[in-house]
Write an enzyme that holds these catalytic residues in place. Structure first.
Site, short mmCIF file in Angstrom:
data_model
loop_
_atom_site.label_atom_id
_atom_site.label_comp_id
_atom_site.label_asym_id
_atom_site.label_seq_id
_atom_site.Cartn_x
_atom_site.Cartn_y
_atom_site.Cartn_z
N ASN A 140 0.85 -1.05 0.14
CA ASN A 140 0.25 0.12 0.06
C ASN A 140 0.70 1.54 -0.05
OD1 ASN A 140 0.84 -0.17 2.59
ND2 ASN A 140 -1.04 0.06 3.82
N CYS A 141 1.95 1.22 0.08
CA CYS A 141 3.07 2.32 -0.25
C CYS A 141 2.94 3.08 -1.49
CB CYS A 141 4.50 1.84 -0.10
SG CYS A 141 5.70 2.97 -0.38
N ASP A 142 2.66 4.30 -1.53
CA ASP A 142 2.67 5.10 -2.81
C ASP A 142 3.68 4.84 -3.76
OD1 ASP A 142 -0.09 6.07 -1.92
OD2 ASP A 142 0.69 8.14 -1.20
#
Length: 117
Positions: free
Chosen positions: A9-11
């Site tokens: 879920n890290c950009d």
């Protein structure tokens, strides 16, 4: 084969996935939170890339640590800390065959593209 390590879920990870897909690169993904991480894996990253690249000192998890704790850590202590706090590992890490790359800034993308040719 390309393997990407990081947190789903890290950009920055999302940008890397999108870029890999848009450029037709097949890869597998190892999510630290889903698939796990241990000191042995972190040590492999550090051996290949160096502790200064692997440890994300700009992130809030690292910055929240007391200065005396940060200053007292040797490489083994940093590896243990990274295995316990996967958010402190710079993302993404790429394993391309026997080669390694880290990060996804513009300069990193250009270098990665060269390696993937």
């Amino acid at each position: 084969m390309i393997k990407i390590f990081g947190i789903k879920n890290c950009d920055t990870m999302k940008k890397a996935f999108k870029w890999m897909d848009a450029n037709g690169h097949d890869y597998t993904f190892h999510d630290y939170r889903k698939d796990g991480i241990d000191e042995e894996m972190v040590a492999e990253f550090v051996d290949a890339l160096g502790i200064d690249l692997v440890l994300n000192t700009r992130g809030t998890t690292w910055r929240k640590l007391p200065d005396d704790q940060k200053e007292s850590l040797d490489d083994a202590g940093k590896i243990k800390l990274l295995a316990e706090n996967e958010a402190m590992i710079k993302r993404p890490i790429f394993k391309i065959g026997d080669d390694w790359a880290i990060g996804f800034a513009k300069k990193d993308q250009a270098a990665l593209e060269e390696r993937l040719k």
